[in-house]
Design a protein around this motif. Structure first.
Motif, short mmCIF file in Angstrom:
data_model
loop_
_atom_site.label_atom_id
_atom_site.label_comp_id
_atom_site.label_asym_id
_atom_site.label_seq_id
_atom_site.Cartn_x
_atom_site.Cartn_y
_atom_site.Cartn_z
N PHE A 178 0.89 -1.25 -0.06
CA PHE A 178 -0.13 -0.12 -0.04
C PHE A 178 0.68 1.43 -0.06
O PHE A 178 0.59 2.04 -0.93
CB PHE A 178 -0.87 -0.11 1.05
N TRP A 179 1.84 1.24 1.08
CA TRP A 179 2.69 2.69 1.19
C TRP A 179 3.45 2.83 -0.22
O TRP A 179 3.62 3.93 -0.73
CB TRP A 179 3.90 2.40 2.15
N VAL A 180 4.16 1.55 -0.77
CA VAL A 180 4.80 1.87 -1.97
C VAL A 180 3.94 2.44 -3.36
O VAL A 180 4.06 3.37 -3.98
CB VAL A 180 5.23 0.54 -2.54
N ASN A 181 2.84 1.93 -3.29
CA ASN A 181 1.73 2.48 -4.34
C ASN A 181 1.44 3.89 -4.17
O ASN A 181 1.37 4.68 -4.90
CB ASN A 181 0.49 1.47 -4.46
N TRP A 182 1.03 4.17 -2.76
CA TRP A 182 0.42 5.46 -2.35
C TRP A 182 1.70 6.48 -2.59
O TRP A 182 1.53 7.64 -3.12
CB TRP A 182 -0.02 5.34 -0.94
N LEU A 183 2.58 6.14 -2.05
CA LEU A 183 3.92 7.08 -2.24
C LEU A 183 4.16 7.46 -3.59
O LEU A 183 4.83 8.49 -4.22
CB LEU A 183 5.18 6.60 -1.57
N THR A 184 4.19 6.28 -4.66
CA THR A 184 4.34 6.35 -5.87
C THR A 184 3.48 7.52 -6.39
O THR A 184 3.91 8.23 -7.25
CB THR A 184 4.17 5.14 -6.77
N GLN A 185 2.24 7.34 -6.03
CA GLN A 185 1.04 8.32 -6.65
C GLN A 185 1.24 9.62 -5.97
O GLN A 185 1.13 10.55 -6.87
CB GLN A 185 -0.18 7.58 -6.19
N ALA A 186 1.55 9.80 -4.79
CA ALA A 186 1.55 10.96 -4.22
C ALA A 186 2.99 11.76 -4.71
O ALA A 186 2.99 13.02 -4.95
CB ALA A 186 2.05 10.82 -2.43
N LEU A 187 4.14 11.10 -5.15
CA LEU A 187 5.16 11.81 -5.71
C LEU A 187 4.80 12.30 -7.22
O LEU A 187 5.09 13.53 -7.57
CB LEU A 187 6.27 10.80 -6.02
N ALA A 188 3.93 11.38 -7.83
CA ALA A 188 3.63 11.90 -9.37
C ALA A 188 2.62 13.01 -8.98
O ALA A 188 2.80 14.08 -9.90
CB ALA A 188 2.75 10.87 -9.95
N ASP A 189 1.76 13.16 -8.25
CA ASP A 189 0.78 14.16 -7.82
C ASP A 189 1.70 15.53 -7.36
O ASP A 189 1.16 16.44 -7.85
CB ASP A 189 -0.38 13.87 -6.85
N VAL A 190 2.37 15.51 -6.43
CA VAL A 190 3.31 16.50 -5.90
C VAL A 190 4.15 16.94 -7.09
O VAL A 190 4.28 18.05 -7.27
CB VAL A 190 3.97 16.10 -4.59
N GLU A 191 4.85 16.16 -7.76
CA GLU A 191 5.78 16.47 -8.86
C GLU A 191 5.06 17.23 -9.92
O GLU A 191 5.11 18.39 -10.66
CB GLU A 191 6.53 15.53 -9.24
N GLY A 192 3.91 16.65 -10.21
CA GLY A 192 2.96 17.25 -11.33
C GLY A 192 2.50 18.37 -11.08
O GLY A 192 2.38 19.35 -11.93
N GLY A 193 2.16 18.55 -9.61
CA GLY A 193 1.39 19.82 -9.15
C GLY A 193 2.50 20.89 -9.25
O GLY A 193 1.88 22.01 -9.77
N ALA A 194 3.82 20.63 -9.09
CA ALA A 194 4.73 21.44 -8.74
C ALA A 194 5.14 21.99 -10.37
O ALA A 194 5.33 23.20 -10.48
CB ALA A 194 6.16 20.90 -8.17
N GLN A 195 5.08 21.17 -11.35
CA GLN A 195 5.45 21.50 -12.56
C GLN A 195 4.38 22.26 -13.25
O GLN A 195 4.37 23.34 -13.89
CB GLN A 195 5.62 20.30 -13.50
N ARG A 196 3.12 21.93 -12.89
CA ARG A 196 1.89 22.98 -13.56
C ARG A 196 1.97 24.28 -12.70
O ARG A 196 1.77 25.22 -13.45
CB ARG A 196 0.49 22.15 -13.08
#
Length: 187
Positions: free
Chosen positions: A162-180
């Motif tokens: 769960f944590w690996v999947n959630w952190l992978t998604q959180a990273l994508a969201d945070v990095e994507g939000g920072a890029q936007r």
């Protein structure tokens, strides 16, 4: 209240000295219920005073000899009663979740590195659990005690997954939000 029950469980599995118990906590029980060596020794004293465990008689009394503990019938009864007692789930109290919430207010500076660090830690723990599963629980029939131990390990594997999947998604969201956010700032 669970530390005494963790110790009773460990001692019922195998009578042990305080040192052996701390090593077993470090290698197995500590994966899901942590305790310092000082807490374990303090709790052994309380359990002995309560009449739930006793020090095994030494074969040959010697000064400085390790005390080895065993569970008395009252300790077994207490553990059996505790197993059947209702207890509500505890809320998750993870500082990382609070950091994410705070980042919504103050910004994500440094958060990506911390998310990556946590992801690495959870991947490492998952790999360790999977190695234990492969080593200690081969396919095929097993006794009830092993099935229950395996069930605890599977819970750890599922939580780490769960944590690996959630952190992978959180990273994508945070990095994507920072890029936007950066692309909006450059317009």
């Amino acid at each position: 209240m669970s530390l005494p029950h963790a110790i009773l469980t460990a001692l019922l599995e195998k009578p042990s000295s305080g040192l052996e118990l701390t090593r077993r906590f470090d290698k197995s029980i500590g994966y899901f219920w942590s305790a310092t060596h000082q807490q374990i020794y303090r709790e052994l004293g309380r359990l002995e005073e309560s009449g739930l465990i006793r020090v095994l008689p030494a074969e040959r009394p010697a000064r400085g000899q390790k005390k080895e503990y065993e569970v008395l019938p009252a300790g077994r009864d207490e553990l059996a009663a505790w197993v059947g007692r209702p207890e509500d789930p505890k809320p998750v109290r993870d500082p990382l979740l609070l950091r994410l919430r705070a980042a919504g207010v103050v910004g994500t500076g440094g958060l990506v590195a911390e998310l990556r660090r946590h992801l690495g830690l959870h991947r490492g723990q998952l790999a360790e659990y999977e190695a234990i599963e492969e080593r200690d629980f081969p396919p095929g029939p097993s006794g009830a005690e092993d099935r229950l131990r395996h069930l605890v390990l599977r819970g750890g594997i599922d939580l780490e997954t769960f944590w690996v999947n959630w952190l992978t998604q959180a990273l994508a969201d945070v990095e994507g939000g920072a890029q936007r956010s950066r692309s909006r700032d450059t317009r």
